[in-house]
Design an enzyme around this catalytic site. Structure first.
Site, short mmCIF file in Angstrom:
data_model
loop_
_atom_site.label_atom_id
_atom_site.label_comp_id
_atom_site.label_asym_id
_atom_site.label_seq_id
_atom_site.Cartn_x
_atom_site.Cartn_y
_atom_site.Cartn_z
N HIS A 119 0.85 -1.19 0.00
CA HIS A 119 0.00 0.00 0.00
C HIS A 119 0.89 1.24 0.00
CE1 HIS A 119 -3.75 2.14 0.75
NE2 HIS A 119 -3.04 2.94 1.54
N ASP B 219 0.95 5.32 -0.09
CA ASP B 219 0.21 6.58 0.05
C ASP B 219 0.97 7.70 -0.64
OD1 ASP B 219 -1.97 5.74 1.68
OD2 ASP B 219 -0.60 5.63 3.38
N GLY C 119 1.35 5.55 12.37
CA GLY C 119 2.14 5.50 13.59
C GLY C 119 1.35 5.33 14.86
N ASP D 109 -8.16 1.12 5.87
CA ASP D 109 -6.88 1.82 6.05
C ASP D 109 -6.90 2.70 7.30
OD1 ASP D 109 -4.42 2.95 5.65
OD2 ASP D 109 -5.01 4.15 3.91
N GLY D 110 -6.05 2.35 8.26
CA GLY D 110 -5.89 3.18 9.45
C GLY D 110 -6.01 2.41 10.74
N GLY E 90 -0.32 -1.40 9.24
CA GLY E 90 0.66 -0.39 9.63
C GLY E 90 1.30 -0.67 10.96
O1 LIG Z 1 -3.17 6.08 5.22
C1 LIG Z 1 -2.44 6.10 6.16
C2 LIG Z 1 -2.25 7.36 6.88
O2 LIG Z 1 -3.01 8.35 6.29
C3 LIG Z 1 -1.69 4.85 6.55
O3 LIG Z 1 -1.78 3.91 5.50
C4 LIG Z 1 -2.29 4.21 7.74
O4 LIG Z 1 -2.42 5.14 8.75
C5 LIG Z 1 -1.47 2.98 8.18
O5 LIG Z 1 -0.79 3.18 9.34
P1 LIG Z 1 -1.35 2.84 10.81
O6 LIG Z 1 -1.90 1.43 10.75
O7 LIG Z 1 -0.17 2.99 11.67
O8 LIG Z 1 -2.46 3.81 11.08
#
Ligand SMILES: O=C(CO)[C@H](O)[C@H](O)COP(=O)(O)O
Length: 230
Positions: free
Chosen positions: A35, A37, A147, A180-181, A202
């Site tokens: 993935h 960004d 993060g 995502d997130g 992430g």
């Molecule tokens: O799109 C994103 C941030 O905008 C990242 O892909 C997403 O946040 C992945 O990281 P985490 O799992 O640490 O949140």
């Protein structure tokens, strides 16, 4: 058909000073999708990765690049990306006036296309174009930073995934749902149960500190197998 859940590690969580090695290590751990960004300052001042970095990394990697544009300049980014060997491109509906035109440019290049939604954006904004989409990407944090410093997944994330799955079923769409997130090992079963197909991994899963990518990927696979009753 057997349901398959894809883990797509988020490049912005990797060591940004060693991207070539990082992508190689993720691939060696067994992951097939990456993935990526592409973020402009309207979405996040951090702007971690630019178009030339994507181009150079793609030339050195066989992973499927799943590019998520977070920008108001979708047409510019899309026209650059379609020249590369990219597997899928998603862009934000909130930042796009001509959504259908963007989908068309991507599809005409033979690339899978998707629309991304920030957490607060209603699913009704995609209702009429869902049929042209291969993916719907639901952001479960407010865009910008990986993060997991403070922000957790938005509390309505699971409800929104369920509603998205219902909408896709109602319309007869086979589009896959990307989440995502802050996707953690703990929340994965709930995401899968609600209808997620691709989990962007992430800081709370593949990039979890103290473990190798292989160990984290194996844990993700175990969680997925259990969730699917395999
Ligand atoms: O799109 C994103 C941030 O905008 C990242 O892909 C997403 O946040 C992945 O990281 P985490 O799992 O640490 O949140």
């Amino acid at each position: 058909m057997k349901r398959k859940i894809i883990i797509s590690p988020s490049l912005i969580c990797a060591d940004l000073c060693n991207l070539e090695k990082e992508v190689k290590d993720l691939s060696l751990a067994g992951m097939k999708s990456l993935h990526v960004d592409l973020i402009d300052p309207h979405f996040s001042p951090s702007m971690p990765i630019g178009i030339d970095i994507v181009k150079q990394l793609k030339a050195k990697s066989n992973m499927d690049f799943d590019v998520h544009i977070m920008s108001n300049y979708n047409e510019f980014f899309i026209k650059e990306l379609v020249k590369m060997d990219i597997s899928s491109i998603t862009f934000h509906s909130e930042a796009t006036i001509h959504v259908e035109k963007m989908l068309q440019i991507i599809k005409e290049a033979g690339i899978k296309a998707g629309i991304a939604l920030a957490p607060a954006t209603s699913l009704s904004t995609i209702e009429y174009v869902v049929k042209a989409c291969d993916y719907i990407l639901l952001m479960t944090i407010n865009p910008g930073y990986a993060g997991g410093k403070s922000e957790e997944m938005v509390p309505y994330a699971i409800d929104k995934i369920r509603d998205c799955k219902d909408l896709l079923n109602k319309i007869g769409s086979n589009a896959q749902i990307i989440i995502d997130g802050r996707v953690s090992f703990e929340v994965m079963p709930k995401l899968i149960e609600a209808g997620a197909d691709v989990l962007v991994a992430g800081s709370k899963s593949i990039f979890r500190k103290g473990f190798s990518y292989l160990e984290n990927y194996q844990e993700a696979q175990n969680v997925i197998k259990k969730s699917l009753g395999e």
